[in-house]
Design an enzyme around this catalytic site. Structure first.
Site, PDB file in Angstrom:
ATOM      1  N   ARG B  12      30.432  -3.827  41.352  1.00  0.00           N
ATOM      2  CA  ARG B  12      29.438  -3.077  42.124  1.00  0.00           C
ATOM      3  C   ARG B  12      28.249  -3.994  42.445  1.00  0.00           C
ATOM      4  O   ARG B  12      28.107  -4.442  43.582  1.00  0.00           O
ATOM      5  CB  ARG B  12      29.001  -1.809  41.373  1.00  0.00           C
ATOM      6  CG  ARG B  12      28.313  -0.762  42.250  1.00  0.00           C
ATOM      7  CD  ARG B  12      26.848  -1.051  42.539  1.00  0.00           C
ATOM      8  NE  ARG B  12      26.076  -1.167  41.294  1.00  0.00           N
ATOM      9  CZ  ARG B  12      24.829  -1.641  41.247  1.00  0.00           C
ATOM     10  NH1 ARG B  12      24.218  -2.051  42.365  1.00  0.00           N
ATOM     11  NH2 ARG B  12      24.181  -1.741  40.090  1.00  0.00           N
ATOM     12  N   ASP B  13      27.434  -4.356  41.468  1.00  0.00           N
ATOM     13  CA  ASP B  13      26.283  -5.226  41.769  1.00  0.00           C
ATOM     14  C   ASP B  13      26.778  -6.611  42.201  1.00  0.00           C
ATOM     15  O   ASP B  13      26.192  -7.250  43.091  1.00  0.00           O
ATOM     16  CB  ASP B  13      25.361  -5.333  40.549  1.00  0.00           C
ATOM     17  CG  ASP B  13      23.885  -5.528  40.932  1.00  0.00           C
ATOM     18  OD1 ASP B  13      23.607  -5.712  42.125  1.00  0.00           O
ATOM     19  OD2 ASP B  13      23.021  -5.523  40.035  1.00  0.00           O
ATOM     20  N   HIS B  16      27.599  -7.582  46.048  1.00  0.00           N
ATOM     21  CA  HIS B  16      26.667  -8.218  46.998  1.00  0.00           C
ATOM     22  C   HIS B  16      27.048  -9.682  47.242  1.00  0.00           C
ATOM     23  O   HIS B  16      26.945 -10.187  48.357  1.00  0.00           O
ATOM     24  CB  HIS B  16      25.229  -8.184  46.440  1.00  0.00           C
ATOM     25  CG  HIS B  16      24.604  -6.823  46.417  1.00  0.00           C
ATOM     26  ND1 HIS B  16      24.259  -6.144  47.556  1.00  0.00           N
ATOM     27  CD2 HIS B  16      24.239  -6.028  45.383  1.00  0.00           C
ATOM     28  CE1 HIS B  16      23.707  -4.977  47.232  1.00  0.00           C
ATOM     29  NE2 HIS B  16      23.689  -4.876  45.920  1.00  0.00           N
ATOM     30  N   SER B 166      15.572  -4.637  38.425  1.00  0.00           N
ATOM     31  CA  SER B 166      16.323  -5.001  39.641  1.00  0.00           C
ATOM     32  C   SER B 166      15.939  -6.362  40.194  1.00  0.00           C
ATOM     33  O   SER B 166      16.746  -7.033  40.830  1.00  0.00           O
ATOM     34  CB  SER B 166      16.067  -3.970  40.739  1.00  0.00           C
ATOM     35  OG  SER B 166      16.138  -2.677  40.241  1.00  0.00           O
ATOM     36  N   HIS B 195      18.345  -8.982  35.503  1.00  0.00           N
ATOM     37  CA  HIS B 195      18.776 -10.069  36.387  1.00  0.00           C
ATOM     38  C   HIS B 195      18.177 -11.363  35.863  1.00  0.00           C
ATOM     39  O   HIS B 195      17.172 -11.350  35.145  1.00  0.00           O
ATOM     40  CB  HIS B 195      18.360  -9.790  37.841  1.00  0.00           C
ATOM     41  CG  HIS B 195      19.245  -8.800  38.505  1.00  0.00           C
ATOM     42  ND1 HIS B 195      20.318  -9.151  39.287  1.00  0.00           N
ATOM     43  CD2 HIS B 195      19.240  -7.447  38.481  1.00  0.00           C
ATOM     44  CE1 HIS B 195      20.925  -8.066  39.733  1.00  0.00           C
ATOM     45  NE2 HIS B 195      20.290  -7.006  39.257  1.00  0.00           N
ATOM     46  N   TYR B 287      29.219 -29.690  18.465  1.00  0.00           N
ATOM     47  CA  TYR B 287      28.894 -30.784  19.383  1.00  0.00           C
ATOM     48  C   TYR B 287      29.788 -30.767  20.623  1.00  0.00           C
ATOM     49  O   TYR B 287      31.002 -30.568  20.506  1.00  0.00           O
ATOM     50  CB  TYR B 287      29.165 -32.128  18.704  1.00  0.00           C
ATOM     51  CG  TYR B 287      27.964 -32.781  18.097  1.00  0.00           C
ATOM     52  CD1 TYR B 287      26.897 -33.195  18.874  1.00  0.00           C
ATOM     53  CD2 TYR B 287      27.911 -33.016  16.730  1.00  0.00           C
ATOM     54  CE1 TYR B 287      25.800 -33.814  18.301  1.00  0.00           C
ATOM     55  CE2 TYR B 287      26.819 -33.633  16.140  1.00  0.00           C
ATOM     56  CZ  TYR B 287      25.763 -34.030  16.939  1.00  0.00           C
ATOM     57  OH  TYR B 287      24.687 -34.639  16.367  1.00  0.00           O
TER      58      TYR B 287
END
Lengths: 338, 338
Positions: B12-13, B16, B166, B195, B287
């Protein structure tokens, strides 16, 4: 509130990422930008420290001394540091680096082995260098052990001591425990160096500062092996947003990434993952949909797009108020030409 | 310690980032991997929510309902959520999404406008959906205002309420203030969505959990516009390292990035900035010089390279002890074949 000092290690820890191929010209370009940005300490040289250029650690086409000399020829205000790992570099190497213009050194050991640095720290202090004890892989030792080793550095005469998260393995709670214990029990300032393996470079840097650390490391655009170091650009933005007292300038630090580091990387066929547009939107608290129109308005009114974005954030613009952009750009232009 | 629930918003997000071009086949591939990884809630659909595919928000070649149907055909255990922004999507759209297999909804409003969601939340509850109130751009309102709006969502009957960053603009101190106030003053659970604009997505997610949030968002490899969302992969790694009680499996979450998301992105000419090798090194505290040899040993002994790295971390291997790798790989192989 204490002043916080930033060490940028683009030209040392970041050197791993370019296979130790920063040329003297690259160093001049990047070091002069960092100096102009008000970065307090600039570290230069092979990723594994003075004379690290070997088959074991990766050959560099340039030796540390010409790189230090290149940096010294352009740096006006920042301290110029080299890294010295006892066993790789020697006191003689350090003297030569000082002759080339270095005035600071970070003497680095594994977190449980500060002893091996005793003579190097003492020699560095005798030479008049700003001397940092650098405890690497700090996640591997207990709080008590880190303190014990840090106290050794203090006893040798180090000006400050670092708790260094070389593997990007520390959690904020671990950073808080170790840094606050060091701060409470040492009489010299404490620093922290992060890597971003767990996405915590900035978060841990803030945790360190909140726990009393006053020296923090970064590299431009987070350049560094694996997930990279703490991004100096983002570090400066976040510290400005939190109103910490720092010498660095935000725009000039971003410009050091954009105009110095990134062209140098591109000349080597490399690039960074950094997104300074997104960063400034976050800094301003502004919708990403404002970016494109703000760029156009910046060009039209001959103002800095970052000023537009930040002013839109101040005015608490929300989606649908894109018409504010022209007004803001016009206002900024008038202010500028007053 | 409370259980922490993860919502993955890759589909969904993250949509974009692919200009809303996840196909039903892409959705099946990614949603089934997330489901197998034990992710609690999978959000699917246009980046701007149900019926967001418009000239304003960006056209998608696929409508939300076929994407939800695709996800529903493969998801066995996770909740399947859609986003509903009142004004873009409607209650009718939500009913249709439910018919296609959605059993959860996030009703999203600007942080000061929960009122517009009253009928949508009530309708969603009546339909038997798991209903989330989603307060976007939470950095723009005061703590008191965020609480006031969250209480509205609670009064409409929402099952949980989110404080949503947002713009990636919140600092840890802001997250702590807002989340702890919500947790103390609401009777429903509280969530947080970050975000990474300021490099704080993981740090703020931890700050939210420490302040009492029990629902956290991420996306695979941090897919998302600008600096992206919180990386679900890294979130799971950090939460496991901190011994939080979560349903998600670390390796399977990483595999969802590696075997589902990344091939889908590559098929569209895109890639992520993620570096899961570096992440697992940080998780293990190992390492980076151990990685290459561990890969070879993993192949030779037919074991998972991640198990080798983690075991080397447990044994506190340091540089120079690369000979341990074969021993560890051999031990793991024996264990496996017991």
């Amino acid at each position: 509130m204490s002043k916080i000092y930033i060490t940028d290690t683009t030209l040392r820890d970041g050197s791993h990422t370019v296979s130790h191929k920063f040329s003297p010209e690259d160093v001049k370009k990047i070091a002069s930008s960092l100096d102009a940005a008000g970065i307090d300490i600039i570290e230069v040289g092979h990723g594994d420290g003075l004379t690290g250029s070997t088959i074991n650690y990766g050959f560099s086409p340039y030796n540390d001394f010409e790189l230090v000399r290149a940096a010294a020829s352009v740096v006006k205000n920042s301290k110029l540091a080299v890294l010295l790992i006892p066993g790789i570099g020697t006191v003689e190497d350090l003297e030569r680096a000082q002759d080339c213009g270095a005035n600071a050194v970070r003497v680095a050991t594994h977190v449980t082995e500060a002893d091996v640095a005793a003579q190097h720290v003492r020699a560095a202090k005798k030479m008049g260098l700003f001397t940092v004890g650098f405890l690497m892989m700090a996640h591997m030792a207990s709080v008590e052990r880190v303190l014990e080793e840090a106290k050794k550095f203090e006893s040798y005469g180090a000006d400050i001591v670092y708790c260094t998260d070389s593997a990007g393995a520390m959690l904020p709670v671990d950073v808080r425990d170790k840094i606050s214990t060091l701060v409470q029990n040492l009489s010299i300032p404490v620093g922290h160096h992060s890597h971003n393996n767990l996405g915590l470079a900035i978060g841990n840097s803030l945790a360190a500062i909140e726990s009393g650390a006053t020296y923090i490391d970064g590299s431009l655009s987070g350049l560094g092996a694996g997930s990279g170091n703490t991004s100096t650009d983002t570090l400066v933005a976040v510290m400005k947003k939190m109103n910490y007292d720092i010498n660095a300038d935000l725009y000039k630090t971003m410009d050091a990434s954009t105009n110095a580091l990134i062209p140098v990387l591109e000349s080597k066929g490399l690039k960074t993952n950094t997104n300074l547009d997104a960063m400034i939107l976050g800094y301003a608290g502004c919708y990403s949909s404002f970016l494109l129109h703000s760029r156009r308005a910046a060009e039209r009114f001959n103002v800095d797009v970052r000023d537009i974005i930040i002013e839109l954030g101040n005015r608490k613009a929300v989606g649908g108020q894109e018409d504010w952009i022209i007004e803001v750009a016009s206002d900024l232009s008038k202010l500028k030409n007053k």
